[in-house]
Design a protein around this motif. Structure first.
Motif, PDB file in Angstrom:
ATOM      1  N   LEU A 517       0.816  -1.210   0.000  1.00 38.73           N
ATOM      2  CA  LEU A 517       0.000   0.000   0.000  1.00 38.73           C
ATOM      3  C   LEU A 517       0.851   1.262   0.000  1.00 38.73           C
ATOM      4  N   GLU A 518       2.036   1.177   0.518  1.00 37.54           N
ATOM      5  CA  GLU A 518       2.934   2.339   0.521  1.00 37.54           C
ATOM      6  C   GLU A 518       3.339   2.702  -0.906  1.00 37.54           C
ATOM      7  N   THR A 519       3.784   1.725  -1.679  1.00 34.89           N
ATOM      8  CA  THR A 519       4.174   2.019  -3.059  1.00 34.89           C
ATOM      9  C   THR A 519       2.953   2.267  -3.942  1.00 34.89           C
ATOM     10  N   LEU A 520       1.810   1.654  -3.602  1.00 35.78           N
ATOM     11  CA  LEU A 520       0.593   1.934  -4.370  1.00 35.78           C
ATOM     12  C   LEU A 520       0.250   3.416  -4.303  1.00 35.78           C
ATOM     13  N   LEU A 521       0.237   3.992  -3.102  1.00 36.61           N
ATOM     14  CA  LEU A 521      -0.098   5.407  -2.956  1.00 36.61           C
ATOM     15  C   LEU A 521       0.950   6.306  -3.606  1.00 36.61           C
ATOM     16  N   ALA A 522       2.189   5.857  -3.627  1.00 37.66           N
ATOM     17  CA  ALA A 522       3.266   6.673  -4.194  1.00 37.66           C
ATOM     18  C   ALA A 522       3.260   6.682  -5.715  1.00 37.66           C
ATOM     19  N   THR A 523       2.518   5.761  -6.343  1.00 36.68           N
ATOM     20  CA  THR A 523       2.592   5.623  -7.800  1.00 36.68           C
ATOM     21  C   THR A 523       1.241   5.690  -8.487  1.00 36.68           C
ATOM     22  N   VAL A 524       0.179   6.150  -7.789  1.00 38.35           N
ATOM     23  CA  VAL A 524      -1.115   6.258  -8.464  1.00 38.35           C
ATOM     24  C   VAL A 524      -0.996   7.262  -9.605  1.00 38.35           C
ATOM     25  N   GLU A 529      -4.829  13.013  -8.660  1.00 40.31           N
ATOM     26  CA  GLU A 529      -4.410  13.921  -7.594  1.00 40.31           C
ATOM     27  C   GLU A 529      -5.602  14.499  -6.828  1.00 40.31           C
ATOM     28  N   SER A 530      -6.678  14.836  -7.528  1.00 39.90           N
ATOM     29  CA  SER A 530      -7.804  15.487  -6.871  1.00 39.90           C
ATOM     30  C   SER A 530      -8.516  14.570  -5.875  1.00 39.90           C
ATOM     31  N   MET A 531      -8.300  13.255  -5.963  1.00 39.55           N
ATOM     32  CA  MET A 531      -8.957  12.338  -5.031  1.00 39.55           C
ATOM     33  C   MET A 531      -7.974  11.730  -4.023  1.00 39.55           C
ATOM     34  N   ARG A 532      -6.762  12.264  -3.967  1.00 42.80           N
ATOM     35  CA  ARG A 532      -5.757  11.700  -3.070  1.00 42.80           C
ATOM     36  C   ARG A 532      -6.215  11.727  -1.616  1.00 42.80           C
ATOM     37  N   ALA A 533      -6.921  12.786  -1.209  1.00 44.44           N
ATOM     38  CA  ALA A 533      -7.348  12.886   0.191  1.00 44.44           C
ATOM     39  C   ALA A 533      -8.215  11.695   0.577  1.00 44.44           C
ATOM     40  N   VAL A 578      -2.401   0.049 -10.816  1.00 42.25           N
ATOM     41  CA  VAL A 578      -1.655  -0.897  -9.987  1.00 42.25           C
ATOM     42  C   VAL A 578      -0.493  -1.361 -10.851  1.00 42.25           C
ATOM     43  N   ARG A 579       0.658  -0.777 -10.635  1.00 44.96           N
ATOM     44  CA  ARG A 579       1.771  -0.992 -11.558  1.00 44.96           C
ATOM     45  C   ARG A 579       2.343  -2.404 -11.422  1.00 44.96           C
ATOM     46  N   GLN A 580       3.049  -2.800 -12.466  1.00 47.50           N
ATOM     47  CA  GLN A 580       3.612  -4.145 -12.504  1.00 47.50           C
ATOM     48  C   GLN A 580       4.458  -4.426 -11.272  1.00 47.50           C
ATOM     49  N   ASP A 581       5.087  -3.403 -10.732  1.00 47.74           N
ATOM     50  CA  ASP A 581       5.949  -3.595  -9.565  1.00 47.74           C
ATOM     51  C   ASP A 581       5.188  -4.169  -8.373  1.00 47.74           C
ATOM     52  N   GLU A 582       3.883  -3.902  -8.283  1.00 47.08           N
ATOM     53  CA  GLU A 582       3.101  -4.465  -7.177  1.00 47.08           C
ATOM     54  C   GLU A 582       3.098  -5.989  -7.234  1.00 47.08           C
TER      55      GLU A 582
END
Length: 659
Positions: A517-524, A529-533, A578-582
């Motif tokens: 979840l840490e890398t998921l939030l860092a790479t959305v 951006e407008s829905m990050r909150a 959800v990038r390949q790195d996940e």
């Protein structure tokens, strides 16, 4: 085959005919019909050499249809008519990267153009209007990847004129002349702020420059309301704004706000579910009907005229339907009728006479397939929440047998009633299938959706466990033969469930699911951006020590050593969400701990599998995987299916035949 699966094969329901994967997951014969605003043309999607394209026919002669596009790879999956003559607009990306361009085709000449030919952008049609017929309003993030500006796009010339430069807004509401009247912004705490244009409600659009009128704060939806409440649209003369509004109630009602007087009038509400799917009058753009969706979708009339429409549909046995298109004069509608046992039939509905004419069956090959019914069930979670769920059982199933828990994505989405190809596929292979609207699913009010905040991998997972226990108690599921399968958030649920409850599931299948979840939030994607909150409030705040600790605790990649049962992972290499790195991280963690995993990678796909040949290969591997560990049936993968697909077997796990 596992020992449990081998011992249980005699308890699987009597075998109906095997439904070919191609009939369930291949291209429809025809889909997404629509009628042009002037009523002269019909359009729909249909394959050309195995790839979905747009076909157009004279409205009075559907048999004369011909393709007007020639996509040869991923296919076209949506389109819209314009008021600017015989033009259709449709989005296209590259190999699933979701950087959509707006393309145009002239249905008379066949000339196709990319109207937004810019590197790295995301563009979408935002609005069209009969009052400004030569253009459409589009949203595009060309200037700033994080925010979408609004442009007037002139269809014939391709000229773009900036209408609204966006610096921090989430969305806009425009009137019939493309005046930008309302803006919304999500604050850091999740409050949805609404703004109105300061003193410029009635100014005609000026396509020569962006609006310079300032935004003035208007009113707001508190964080819990903002999850289900938002502005919808203006009426035709711009005097009223319609809202989905949950203030002073739990579920979102349909509300009319008079802009001159401030009068707020509730038009409809349902204590069980949020309302949605509004149908408006063609002249006034005032609502004539609305939809509600608790266990099944239902339409409700606000006017006598729409009640007449509903009565006519009921006389034809159409209770589940939705409108996909209508003529400008509102004399003809195109609707799709569906049921749990039929994927969809398209009709022309003539409002003046009430005549309902069948256009086509979406998947006629399934007309005689051994499809089985779906049953809505309500399951009570351990803390009392009611979980609206859907159960499909194999034909003639008796007693407990293998169960597939099929988890929806989002998590801000929902499972629903109707034809579900994966339910039919799995039931046909011998499994009961259960889909659960766990907490955080949308459509059931603000308390239900916010009950999932900070509960990824905990109470949201508890809901799934409670549903499985219900199925065991009811004699539906053999506790030793339960699989968990999901896509996107559903894929995360697979990983979370198999690490948190390593003995609960006999096997699992994760498709494009996040593992960290840490890398998921860092790479959305930047355009989220407008829905990050809302993402941060739901998952955990990586900017705080406690939030970061929570994200790491709930990330399955850090618990990979706990996985004890077979796992299949499938991923699109170009997925921007959800990038390949996940998936790579999870596979690496499992290999580090000496745990076998089967990993399929599709280099020409994104968040899911758009190309039929790729879908066929994935479902072929998935059903062979389930047959091995649950004991059901499988249609063998052919050599042609394997060769046509881009599937790369990165890790074969215990499925050595894939290596």
């Amino acid at each position: 085959m596992s020992e449990a699966a081998s011992n249980a094969t005699s308890h699987i329901a009597p075998n109906p005919a095997l439904i070919p994967r191609a009939q369930l997951f291949g291209n429809p014969e025809k889909a997404l019909p629509s009628i042009s605003p002037d009523g002269r043309h019909l359009a729909w999607l249909a394959p050309v050499d195995g790839v979905l394209n747009i076909w157009v026919a004279p409205a009075g002669a559907p048999g004369q249809a011909a393709p007007v596009t020639r996509d040869t790879k991923r296919g076209i999956h949506s389109y819209s008519w314009t008021f600017a003559g015989p033009h259709l607009l449709y989005p296209r990306d590259a190999d699933g990267n979701e950087r959509y361009h707006i393309h145009c085709v002239n249905v008379t000449t066949g000339v196709e153009r990319d109207l937004t030919p810019f590197e790295g952008i995301f563009a979408a049609v935002y609005a069209r209007s009969h009052l400004v017929r030569d253009r459409v309003l589009i949203a595009m993030n060309r200037r700033d990847p994080k925010y979408f500006d609004l442009y007037a796009l002139f269809i014939e010339s391709g000229e773009l004129q900036l209408i609204e430069q966006n610096t921090n807004m989430a969305s806009f509401i425009v009137d019939e002349r493309f005046n930008v009247r309302v803006a919304t912004r999500l604050d850091a705490d999740g409050t949805l702020q609404l703004f109105e244009r300061d003193g410029h409600h009635d100014v005609d659009v000026d396509v020569d420059k962006a609006s310079a009128a300032p935004w003035k704060p208007w009113f707001s939806f508190a964080p819990e309301d903002a999850r289900v409440s938002h502005p919808l649209f203006l009426n035709r003369d711009g005097t009223a704004l319609f809202l989905s509004d949950s203030r002073a109630r739990d579920t979102a009602a349909l509300v009319r706000l008079d802009l001159a007087t401030g009068e707020r009038r509730v038009l409809a509400e349902d204590a069980r579910c949020d309302l949605g799917g509004v149908i408006v009058d063609k002249d006034t753009r005032e609502p004539i009907g609305y939809g509600s969706y608790y266990t099944q979708h239902a339409w409700h009339a606000l006017t006598p005229g729409f009640q007449t429409d509903l009565d006519r549909f009921a006389q034809h046995g159409l209770s589940e339907w939705h409108m996909v298109s209508r003529t400008e004069d509102d004399s003809v509608w195109v609707i799709i009728g569906k049921s749990a046992l039929a994927p969809g039939k398209a009709y022309l509905y003539r409002r003046d006479t009430g005549a309902l004419e069948l256009l086509f069956d979406t998947r006629p090959d399934l007309a005689h397939a051994p499809l089985v019914p779906m049953q809505p069930v309500t399951i009570r979670a351990r803390d009392g929440l009611e979980l609206v769920s859907y159960l499909t059982r194999p034909a003639q199933a008796e007693g407990a047998g293998p169960l597939v828990l099929l988890v929806h994505g989002g998590p801000w989405g929902r499972d629903g009633f109707g034809f579900h190809p994966e339910h039919q596929w799995l039931a046909n292979r011998g499994y009961s299938v259960l889909s659960v609207n766990f907490r955080a699913s949308t459509g059931f009010g603000k308390r239900f959706v916010t009950a999932g905040d900070l509960e990824w991998g905990r109470r949201m997972d508890d809901d799934l466990l409670d549903a499985v226990e219900w199925a065991v108690r009811e004699g539906i599921a053999d506790p030793g033969r339960v699989a968990i399968v999901g896509t996107s958030y559903g894929g995360y649920a697979v990983l979370a469930g198999m690490t948190r409850n390593p003995q609960r599931y006999a096997c699992g299948i994760d498709v494009v699911g996040p593992s960290n979840l840490e890398t998921l939030l860092a790479t959305v994607p930047s355009w989220w951006e407008s829905m990050r909150a809302q993402l941060v409030n739901a998952m955990g705040n990586p900017a705080t020590e406690a939030g970061l600790a929570l994200l790491r605790e709930r990330s399955p990649v850090h618990q990979a050593n706990r996985i004890a049962r077979p796992l299949l992972i499938a991923q699109g290499a170009n997925d921007p969400r959800v990038r390949q790195d996940e998936s790579d991280q999870m596979v690496a963690a499992m290999k580090h701990n000496g745990i076998p995993v089967t990993y399929l990678l599709y280099p020409d796909e994104g968040h899911g599998f758009a190309r039929p040949v790729n879908r066929f290969s994935y479902y072929a591997v998935a059903e062979a995987f389930l047959a091995r560990y649950l004991g059901g049936r499988a249609e063998p993968m052919t050599a042609a299916e394997r060769q046509a697909s881009s599937m790369q077997v990165v890790e074969a796990g215990d499925m050595h035949e894939l290596a």
